[in-house]
Design a protein around this motif. Structure first.
Motif, PDB file in Angstrom:
ATOM      1  N   LEU A   1       0.831  -1.211   0.000  1.00 45.69           N
ATOM      2  CA  LEU A   1       0.000   0.000   0.000  1.00 45.69           C
ATOM      3  C   LEU A   1       0.864   1.261   0.000  1.00 45.69           C
ATOM      4  CD1 LEU A   1      -2.852  -0.966   2.483  1.00 45.69           C
ATOM      5  CD2 LEU A   1      -3.082  -0.507   0.037  1.00 45.69           C
ATOM      6  N   LYS A   2       1.931   1.256   0.788  1.00 41.94           N
ATOM      7  CA  LYS A   2       2.824   2.414   0.833  1.00 41.94           C
ATOM      8  C   LYS A   2       3.456   2.657  -0.532  1.00 41.94           C
ATOM      9  CE  LYS A   2       6.892   4.225   3.272  1.00 41.94           C
ATOM     10  NZ  LYS A   2       7.924   3.936   4.312  1.00 41.94           N
ATOM     11  N   ALA A   3       3.879   1.592  -1.197  1.00 43.67           N
ATOM     12  CA  ALA A   3       4.461   1.730  -2.526  1.00 43.67           C
ATOM     13  C   ALA A   3       3.434   2.263  -3.515  1.00 43.67           C
ATOM     14  CB  ALA A   3       5.002   0.379  -2.998  1.00 43.67           C
ATOM     15  N   THR A   4       2.201   1.786  -3.406  1.00 42.57           N
ATOM     16  CA  THR A   4       1.140   2.231  -4.304  1.00 42.57           C
ATOM     17  C   THR A   4       0.841   3.712  -4.110  1.00 42.57           C
ATOM     18  OG1 THR A   4       0.162   0.011  -4.246  1.00 42.57           O
ATOM     19  CG2 THR A   4      -1.243   1.804  -5.026  1.00 42.57           C
ATOM     20  N   ARG A   5       0.761   4.130  -2.852  1.00 43.63           N
ATOM     21  CA  ARG A   5       0.503   5.550  -2.579  1.00 43.63           C
ATOM     22  C   ARG A   5       1.638   6.423  -3.112  1.00 43.63           C
ATOM     23  NH1 ARG A   5      -0.813   3.602   2.846  1.00 43.63           N
ATOM     24  NH2 ARG A   5      -3.078   3.326   3.002  1.00 43.63           N
ATOM     25  N   SER A   6       2.883   5.971  -2.937  1.00 40.57           N
ATOM     26  CA  SER A   6       4.020   6.737  -3.416  1.00 40.57           C
ATOM     27  C   SER A   6       3.954   6.927  -4.923  1.00 40.57           C
ATOM     28  CB  SER A   6       5.323   6.036  -3.026  1.00 40.57           C
ATOM     29  OG  SER A   6       6.437   6.711  -3.549  1.00 40.57           O
ATOM     30  N   LEU A   7       3.641   5.864  -5.640  1.00 39.86           N
ATOM     31  CA  LEU A   7       3.539   5.967  -7.088  1.00 39.86           C
ATOM     32  C   LEU A   7       2.353   6.845  -7.492  1.00 39.86           C
ATOM     33  CD1 LEU A   7       4.379   2.302  -8.099  1.00 39.86           C
ATOM     34  CD2 LEU A   7       5.762   4.328  -8.559  1.00 39.86           C
ATOM     35  N   ALA A   8       1.240   6.733  -6.759  1.00 34.25           N
ATOM     36  CA  ALA A   8       0.067   7.561  -7.062  1.00 34.25           C
ATOM     37  C   ALA A   8       0.384   9.043  -6.881  1.00 34.25           C
ATOM     38  CB  ALA A   8      -1.106   7.152  -6.176  1.00 34.25           C
ATOM     39  N   GLU A   9       1.127   9.351  -5.841  1.00 35.18           N
ATOM     40  CA  GLU A   9       1.523  10.747  -5.610  1.00 35.18           C
ATOM     41  C   GLU A   9       2.419  11.264  -6.731  1.00 35.18           C
ATOM     42  OE1 GLU A   9       3.322  10.526  -1.795  1.00 35.18           O
ATOM     43  OE2 GLU A   9       1.413  10.403  -0.702  1.00 35.18           O
ATOM     44  N   LYS A  10       3.322  10.420  -7.218  1.00 33.37           N
ATOM     45  CA  LYS A  10       4.218  10.829  -8.299  1.00 33.37           C
ATOM     46  C   LYS A  10       3.452  11.021  -9.609  1.00 33.37           C
ATOM     47  CE  LYS A  10       8.239   8.710  -6.132  1.00 33.37           C
ATOM     48  NZ  LYS A  10       9.193   7.591  -6.101  1.00 33.37           N
ATOM     49  N   VAL A  11       2.448  10.173  -9.829  1.00 29.99           N
ATOM     50  CA  VAL A  11       1.611  10.348 -11.015  1.00 29.99           C
ATOM     51  C   VAL A  11       0.818  11.650 -10.901  1.00 29.99           C
ATOM     52  CG1 VAL A  11      -0.385   9.444 -12.266  1.00 29.99           C
ATOM     53  CG2 VAL A  11       1.455   7.889 -11.564  1.00 29.99           C
TER      54      VAL A  11
END
Length: 245
Positions: free
Chosen positions: A151-161
């Motif tokens: 989940l943390k990795a997913t949120r990080s990528l979502a923020e970068k997108v």
């Protein structure tokens, strides 16, 4: 579709696995069978950590990852959690000198900063002392949960997108793995669980996608170089296809 670059070639190998992870289970049952308090099982479990980490180095394993305390373990009785943290303090106090002398790099994954301030300081110091070691790596998973990691990795990528730093279509397996705590470690080759249980218990779920799984009946306090060697023998007999033939 081409095979992901992180996956090794298929087939059996005479070489040991580069990266082995162990779910260390059975301390409580070991103690119960001997009519001892659970803390006695945990103490013997720490001795097993010493034995197995030394054996892994002698067997040529580059990375050994141990599931020491999960994010779900906070549900255990307060006294048991306190005892476990005390054993962690003792391990850090007594073992780091040997890790340094043996050239072992210590890594900790999980939200260990949620632990007490003194433990966090001890962990940071131990990691820093071994940071430049060029030998094998010992990874301790503390307050770790794989679903939370994903989940943390997913949120990080979502923020970068959202910030326009990357395009959604640029996210592939390699890009996702770069967000995980294990991003700079070799792919997981072998996952061992002791005590006869046959589940992953929220441990390295993404990383275990193509790992070989070996479940042994031995309780963790009784696990040693011989039982580790038996698990490696099982691994050596496996034919790793990674979806191929």
């Amino acid at each position: 579709m081409p095979k992901p670059a992180s996956l090794p070639l298929t087939g059996q190998t005479d070489s040991p696995p580069r990266h082995v992870a162990i779910i260390m289970d059975g301390n409580g049952r070991w103690a119960k069978a001997r009519h001892l308090p659970r803390i006695a099982g945990h103490k013997q479990g720490v001795e097993a950590v010493r034995r197995v980490s030394r054996a892994a180095r002698q067997m040529g394993i580059e990375v050994l990852t141990l599931y020491a305390f999960s994010s779900e373990n906070w549900r255990r009785p307060e006294g048991e959690v306190r005892d476990l943290m005390g054993l962690l303090r003792r391990f850090l106090k007594n073992e780091v000198d040997e890790l340094v002398s043996e050239g072992v790099r210590l890594r900790v994954i999980g939200d260990y900063r949620a632990l007490s301030d003194d433990l966090v300081a001890m962990i940071d110091e131990a990691v820093e002392r071994t940071r430049d070691s060029d030998g094998p790596t010992l990874v301790i998973a503390l307050n770790y949960g794989s679903q939370a990691e994903i989940l943390k990795a997913t949120r990080s990528l979502a923020e970068k997108v959202a910030a326009g730093a990357i395009a959604p279509e640029a996210i592939d397996e390699k890009r996702f793995e770069a967000e995980l705590a294990t991003h700079d470690l070799p792919p997981l080759d072998l996952m061992i669980r002791t005590s006869g249980e046959q589940r992953l218990s929220n441990f390295l779920l993404w990383q275990a996608a193509y790992a070989e799984l070996v479940f042994v009946d031995t309780l963790w306090p009784d696990f040693n170089a011989a039982t580790l060697g038996e698990a490696l023998d099982i691994y050596a007999r496996r034919h790793r296809r990674f979806g191929g033939l």
